[in-house]
Enzyme design. Structure first.
Site, short mmCIF file in Angstrom:
data_model
loop_
_atom_site.label_atom_id
_atom_site.label_comp_id
_atom_site.label_asym_id
_atom_site.label_seq_id
_atom_site.Cartn_x
_atom_site.Cartn_y
_atom_site.Cartn_z
N HIS A 97 26.08 7.42 -25.41
CA HIS A 97 26.61 8.57 -26.16
C HIS A 97 25.87 8.74 -27.48
O HIS A 97 25.41 9.85 -27.80
CB HIS A 97 28.11 8.35 -26.41
CG HIS A 97 28.77 9.45 -27.15
ND1 HIS A 97 29.50 10.44 -26.53
CD2 HIS A 97 28.85 9.74 -28.48
CE1 HIS A 97 29.98 11.28 -27.43
NE2 HIS A 97 29.60 10.87 -28.63
N GLU A 98 25.74 7.68 -28.25
CA GLU A 98 25.13 7.80 -29.57
C GLU A 98 23.62 8.07 -29.48
O GLU A 98 23.09 8.87 -30.26
CB GLU A 98 25.40 6.55 -30.41
CG GLU A 98 26.87 6.28 -30.69
CD GLU A 98 27.61 7.46 -31.31
OE1 GLU A 98 26.98 8.33 -31.95
OE2 GLU A 98 28.84 7.51 -31.15
N HIS A 148 23.09 11.68 -28.92
CA HIS A 148 23.11 12.48 -30.16
C HIS A 148 21.75 12.45 -30.85
O HIS A 148 21.30 13.46 -31.38
CB HIS A 148 24.19 11.96 -31.11
CG HIS A 148 25.58 12.35 -30.72
ND1 HIS A 148 25.91 13.61 -30.29
CD2 HIS A 148 26.75 11.63 -30.74
CE1 HIS A 148 27.22 13.66 -30.05
NE2 HIS A 148 27.74 12.48 -30.31
N HIS A 154 28.44 17.27 -28.66
CA HIS A 154 29.55 16.91 -27.78
C HIS A 154 29.68 17.91 -26.63
O HIS A 154 29.47 19.10 -26.81
CB HIS A 154 30.86 16.82 -28.57
CG HIS A 154 30.94 15.61 -29.43
ND1 HIS A 154 31.46 15.61 -30.71
CD2 HIS A 154 30.56 14.33 -29.18
CE1 HIS A 154 31.41 14.40 -31.20
NE2 HIS A 154 30.86 13.60 -30.31
N CYS A 207 31.67 13.79 -18.70
CA CYS A 207 30.33 13.55 -19.23
C CYS A 207 30.39 12.50 -20.34
O CYS A 207 31.32 12.47 -21.15
CB CYS A 207 29.74 14.85 -19.79
SG CYS A 207 28.10 14.65 -20.56
N CYS A 209 26.19 14.70 -17.78
CA CYS A 209 26.44 15.76 -16.80
C CYS A 209 25.15 16.55 -16.58
O CYS A 209 24.17 16.40 -17.32
CB CYS A 209 27.56 16.68 -17.26
SG CYS A 209 27.14 17.69 -18.71
#
Length: 271
Positions: free
Chosen positions: A228-229, A232, A238, A244, A263
């Site tokens: 996730h990070e 970014h 987001h 996702c 996703c």
């Protein structure tokens, strides 16, 4: 998903690579590009800077409201660099470009966490992952009134000492950012530094969402948070898709519900 591409290396091809962004732009000859504009642009930003010149921009913090200026490019011949996307080329002499992510353990990080973080990044981004030497907690990170640690101090540490185009600090300490009670992680959108905390990922149950063991649940959370990070830092914001990995997940229950992968829409945005 892969962030590795074969790139023709010829005199009529120029590669502009933004080290801070970790994004490579490949500019073909004038037959396939207009005014040094990239044939394919990973972050959907155009490159109008002449070959060999740097040009920065301002990105925003993912999971927070902070502005952080970044920039600086180099040519393909000036040293190690990160990812690129190929336009239409006629040449057959190819080189491979692989994104490099450096994991920076801060504090007492277990071998399991290091292993799961590395595997999660390699599986999702098909990138090169290195493990930095363990680091001490940054001076000034601790807030005695809150008995927590400032997340941005860990990001600065990872960005400063990390050896990769993207760098992520991992710590067992409880992190916060500004007025938020806590954060699982924090990253500069499009930047080179990020951080996750395992402190609040270690609850023994996922609320009955699955029949996995506590160890497997924790391992999956670590993989999802690092993916996730780093997402970014690649420019992904987001995602509204709750399955996702880029979905905003302020509770461990929401982390457990989502998949450890991007996703289709998010994949297209970074490829």
């Amino acid at each position: 998903m892969e962030l590795r591409r074969k790139v023709p290396r010829e005199d009529d091809v120029g590669s502009l690579v933004d080290r801070q962004l970790g994004v490579g732009y490949v500019v073909d000859d004038e037959g396939h590009a207009v005014g040094n504009r990239a044939c394919c642009d990973i972050c959907r930003r155009h490159v109008d800077t002449p070959f060999g010149e740097g040009r920065g921009y301002v990105g925003v913090v993912a999971d927070a409201n902070l502005y952080h200026a970044i920039g600086g490019r180099q040519s393909a011949d000036e040293g190690p660099f990160c990812v690129a996307h190929v336009g239409m080329f006629k040449r057959h002499h190819l080189i491979c470009i692989l994104m490099h992510v450096d994991i920076v353990p801060v504090g007492d990080v277990s071998a399991q966490v290091k292993r799961e973080a590395s595997e999660g990044l390699r599986t999702t981004y098909d990138c090169d992952v290195s493990m930095h030497e363990p680091q001490s907690i940054p001076a000034g990170a601790y807030d005695g009134d809150r008995d927590q640690y400032r997340a941005e101090e860990f990001i600065d540490l990872a960005r400063r000492i990390g050896a990769g185009e993207k760098n992520i600090a991992i710590t067992p300490k409880d992190l916060f950012y500004r007025r938020r009670n806590y954060v699982f992680g924090l990253a500069y959108l499009g930047g080179s530094g990020s951080v996750i905390s395992t402190y609040r990922l270690q609850t023994s149950s996922d609320g009955g969402f699955s029949n996995q063991s506590a160890s497997d649940i924790f391992a999956a959370r670590v993989r999802k948070e690092v993916v996730h990070e780093i997402g970014h830092t690649l420019g992904l914001e987001h995602c509204d898709n709750k399955r996702c990995v880029m979905n905003f997940s302020p509770t461990v229950r929401q982390v457990d519900v989502k998949e450890p992968s991007l996703c289709g829409s998010c994949q297209r945005n970074v490829l």
